[in-house]
Design a protein around this motif. Structure first.
Motif, short mmCIF file in Angstrom:
data_model
loop_
_atom_site.label_atom_id
_atom_site.label_comp_id
_atom_site.label_asym_id
_atom_site.label_seq_id
_atom_site.Cartn_x
_atom_site.Cartn_y
_atom_site.Cartn_z
N GLU A 203 0.85 -1.20 0.00
CA GLU A 203 0.00 0.00 0.00
C GLU A 203 0.88 1.25 0.00
OE1 GLU A 203 -3.09 0.79 -0.19
OE2 GLU A 203 -4.17 -1.09 0.13
N ASP A 204 0.66 2.16 -0.95
CA ASP A 204 1.40 3.42 -0.99
C ASP A 204 0.98 4.32 0.16
OD1 ASP A 204 3.21 3.59 -3.16
OD2 ASP A 204 1.50 3.49 -4.52
N ASN A 205 -0.30 4.24 0.48
CA ASN A 205 -0.90 5.13 1.46
C ASN A 205 -0.77 4.49 2.85
OD1 ASN A 205 -2.91 6.23 3.19
ND2 ASN A 205 -4.02 7.01 1.40
N VAL A 206 -0.09 5.19 3.77
CA VAL A 206 0.14 4.60 5.10
C VAL A 206 -1.17 4.35 5.84
CG1 VAL A 206 2.49 5.48 5.43
CG2 VAL A 206 0.56 6.83 6.24
N ILE A 207 -2.15 5.21 5.63
CA ILE A 207 -3.44 5.03 6.32
C ILE A 207 -4.11 3.74 5.85
CG2 ILE A 207 -5.64 6.13 6.91
CD1 ILE A 207 -3.14 7.72 7.77
N ALA A 208 -4.00 3.48 4.56
CA ALA A 208 -4.57 2.24 4.01
C ALA A 208 -3.76 1.03 4.44
CB ALA A 208 -4.65 2.33 2.49
N ALA A 209 -2.47 1.24 4.74
CA ALA A 209 -1.62 0.11 5.17
C ALA A 209 -1.98 -0.36 6.57
CB ALA A 209 -0.14 0.52 5.11
N LEU A 210 -2.49 0.54 7.41
CA LEU A 210 -2.69 0.23 8.83
C LEU A 210 -3.57 -0.99 9.09
CD1 LEU A 210 -2.86 3.89 10.22
CD2 LEU A 210 -1.08 2.18 10.69
N PRO A 211 -4.79 -1.07 8.51
CA PRO A 211 -5.60 -2.27 8.79
C PRO A 211 -4.90 -3.56 8.36
CG PRO A 211 -6.66 -0.82 7.15
CD PRO A 211 -5.51 -0.07 7.70
N LYS A 212 -4.14 -3.49 7.28
CA LYS A 212 -3.42 -4.69 6.82
C LYS A 212 -2.33 -5.09 7.83
CE LYS A 212 -4.16 -4.19 1.86
NZ LYS A 212 -3.53 -4.31 0.53
N LEU A 213 -1.74 -4.11 8.47
CA LEU A 213 -0.70 -4.41 9.47
C LEU A 213 -1.32 -5.01 10.73
CD1 LEU A 213 1.46 -1.22 8.85
CD2 LEU A 213 2.16 -3.59 8.40
N HIS A 214 -2.49 -4.47 11.13
CA HIS A 214 -3.18 -5.05 12.29
C HIS A 214 -3.53 -6.52 12.04
CE1 HIS A 214 -3.53 -1.64 14.92
NE2 HIS A 214 -4.01 -0.88 13.96
N LYS A 215 -3.92 -6.81 10.80
CA LYS A 215 -4.30 -8.19 10.47
C LYS A 215 -3.15 -9.16 10.67
CE LYS A 215 -8.31 -8.16 7.50
NZ LYS A 215 -8.66 -7.72 6.15
N LEU A 216 -1.93 -8.65 10.64
CA LEU A 216 -0.76 -9.51 10.85
C LEU A 216 -0.58 -9.87 12.33
CD1 LEU A 216 1.76 -7.78 8.39
CD2 LEU A 216 0.37 -9.83 8.00
N GLY A 217 -1.35 -9.22 13.21
CA GLY A 217 -1.27 -9.61 14.61
C GLY A 217 -1.34 -8.49 15.63
N PRO A 218 -0.49 -7.46 15.51
CA PRO A 218 -0.38 -6.49 16.61
C PRO A 218 -1.62 -5.61 16.80
CG PRO A 218 1.00 -5.85 14.76
CD PRO A 218 0.46 -7.19 14.43
N ARG A 219 -1.98 -5.41 18.06
CA ARG A 219 -3.11 -4.55 18.43
C ARG A 219 -2.78 -3.09 18.15
NH1 ARG A 219 -4.29 -3.99 24.43
NH2 ARG A 219 -2.21 -4.93 24.53
N PHE A 220 -1.49 -2.76 18.34
CA PHE A 220 -1.03 -1.38 18.12
C PHE A 220 0.02 -1.37 17.02
CE2 PHE A 220 -2.19 -1.79 22.62
CZ PHE A 220 -3.16 -0.80 22.73
N VAL A 221 -0.09 -0.38 16.13
CA VAL A 221 0.91 -0.23 15.07
C VAL A 221 1.34 1.23 15.04
CG1 VAL A 221 1.30 -0.27 12.56
CG2 VAL A 221 -0.06 -2.08 13.64
N ILE A 222 2.65 1.44 14.96
CA ILE A 222 3.16 2.81 14.79
C ILE A 222 3.97 2.85 13.51
CG2 ILE A 222 4.78 4.55 15.65
CD1 ILE A 222 3.96 3.77 18.48
N ILE A 223 3.59 3.78 12.62
CA ILE A 223 4.38 3.99 11.40
C ILE A 223 5.18 5.29 11.57
CG2 ILE A 223 4.32 4.36 8.90
CD1 ILE A 223 1.90 2.62 8.72
N LYS A 224 6.50 5.15 11.50
CA LYS A 224 7.40 6.29 11.63
C LYS A 224 7.59 6.95 10.27
CE LYS A 224 10.40 3.37 13.11
NZ LYS A 224 11.69 2.72 13.43
N LYS A 225 7.53 8.29 10.25
CA LYS A 225 7.69 9.00 8.99
C LYS A 225 8.82 10.03 9.06
CE LYS A 225 3.46 10.57 8.68
NZ LYS A 225 2.43 11.35 7.96
#
Lengths: 322, 322
Positions: A203-225
């Motif tokens: 996903e190019d868009n970090v906001i769109a990437a977030l749900p996909k990252l949660h699906k991998l397991g973690p309850r909390f995700v932080i994307i550093k920019k």
């Protein structure tokens, strides 16, 4: 913080038993290295570096830290003293015959891209983190950037930690993705940067990437920019954290590790909801990262006091109020 | 806003004379165009576009707007009706024999880069903005993106406006830099994006670019960073404004113009210090820009109501609180 609240916190701490206080430490595992860093304006050989060094020093401003890592017998004594000055527990730091992990890299003009010149693994090649008994019950665990297999190995030795955060880097996405994906099922918080998020989710868009990252397991995700701050995604929604605005970047090496360390250090001592603590922790992390960027390696970070951090946090409050 | 304050504001407005109320309008000059926009997923011919159209519609959610521009006799009536639905005063919109300015462009996969396919200036080529008498005493002026010579020409016809903001684009830095530099001595607020700031100051770091931009004249500078928000620099310090986090970007054309329009619309009606109003104005601007990005051209922006904007502003408050 009002005087009344401060007093209450102090009393609360005083009433805790020694065992509970030990729980408030942060266990940090990651690389402990010597970094030779070239930028367009300077060259700095064999500085103290590595993800665990940066994260441990950052966390030490907020809570007691236990470091897990390995160095060679060439590791300068002054760097052991530096850890000790930050009251970092070194019982889990192995000193092995051989060379300390050495990384050398070069930053380009705008400091946004870096190129690895050389990596000598040294004693790191056969590193197997072994936790002293006293480390196994620590409540807050930061799996700083290191091979996912080693991050697993640390978790395997822990007795039900309260909160586990894992950082990573593109290298592990490329050569150890299955290990990393397995790890993500075991952590509460996954910290990664925007390009890693893109690589992992397509996903190019970090906001769109977030749900996909949660699906991998973690309850909390932080994307550093980087200079653009960081975004927290949690079950209660998002938090957009600013970066502390810096006029001049001297060396961004370790900024992400400092961010994670400051965040976890705050988390281990803070009262209140996890949501509130994560938000405030990100601000503390951002501020420690800003100091990190103002000097080579840890040279600037090791010169500051907690008061310097608090001053920049207040500045960030003013900078974001509307 | 508490009930008491709201009441006070209402009374304040009621007590003003008709002449003072006219002062609360925003005068917007810029391009009024037909845009044909191609993205990886769709093609949209001859949408209403141009910097003035986007800015005027955005400002209209907050305050009365007077539009200065030119269109050809091919300009669709439905777009005049659209302006009117937003209560935009069209006394300063010239309708000339010939073709309306037509821009066609294409966005790449990640929507961050766009390529101009064709530009037909049409009646824009000989445009000379002439202000009706009723427009000359407007207090708030937004010189949206347009040739700096035309921005000057509008200012020349104004009687001491209270606050003047100017936007620009890379084209004018390339072909009309002396005009633009002269203009910057005449404006209170200069709005530009990060790459324009880099081009103008030769500074990679936006924070380092800010003092250099102030030296060119404007008391207030805003650097737009797209999805990463915007930074205000003022005599009282900086403000770091978040962007409203969007999962999906449909078409970013006009987002910067919408930002500037929303900001100036708020400024023209807000009470309080300029510093406070600029901060809050940037939040309103960000929110209108977020709606703009969710549809082609003005299709999404023209479907929302003030309540939709206020909802996202409250969301941004929650998203940034720590």
């Amino acid at each position: 913080m009002t005087g009344a609240i401060r007093k209450e916190t102090t009393n609360y701490r005083r009433s805790q038993s020694a065992a509970t206080i030990r729980k408030m430490s942060v266990l940090v595992v990651g690389s402990t290295a010597l970094d030779s860093i070239k930028t367009p304006t300077a060259e700095n050989p064999r500085l103290l570096g590595g993800s665990a060094s940066h994260a441990a020093v950052a966390a030490s401003f907020f809570s007691p830290v236990k470091l897990i890592g390995v160095v060679g017998d060439d590791f300068p004594k002054k760097y052991l003293q530096l850890y000790r000055r930050h009251k970092i527990d070194l019982d889990g730091l192995q000193i092995r015959p051989g060379k300390t992990f050495h990384w050398s890299g070069e930053y380009e003009e705008n400091m946004n891209r870096r190129r690895t010149l050389e990596t000598e693994l040294g004693v790191f090649e056969t590193f197997s983190p072994a936790l002293p008994e006293s480390h196994r019950r620590v409540a807050f665990v930061l799996l700083a950037n290191i091979a996912p297999a080693l991050q697993h190995h640390v978790l395997d030795q822990m007795a039900r930690p309260r909160f586990v955060a894992a950082d990573t880097m593109d290298l592990w996405l490329n050569i150890a993705l299955p290990d990393l994906l397995r790890l993500l099922k075991r952590v509460d918080l996954f910290i990664l940067n925007d390009s890693e998020a893109h690589q992992l989710t397509k996903e190019d868009n970090v906001i769109a990437a977030l749900p996909k990252l949660h699906k991998l397991g973690p309850r909390f995700v932080i994307i550093k920019k980087g200079e653009h701050g960081a975004i927290l995604s949690s079950p209660k929604g998002m938090f957009v954290a600013p970066a502390y605005p810096l006029k001049k970047l001297v060396d961004p090496t370790g900024a992400g590790d400092s961010f994670a360390g400051g965040l976890m250090g705050h988390l281990a001592t803070a009262r209140g909801s996890i949501e509130t603590n994560l938000r405030r922790g990100m601000i503390y992390g951002s501020v420690v990262a800003s100091f990190c960027c103002e000097g080579f390696g840890l040279t600037r970070t090791t010169k500051i006091k907690r008061a310097h951090i608090d001053r920049r946090v207040r500045e960030l409050e003013r900078l974001t109020r509307f």
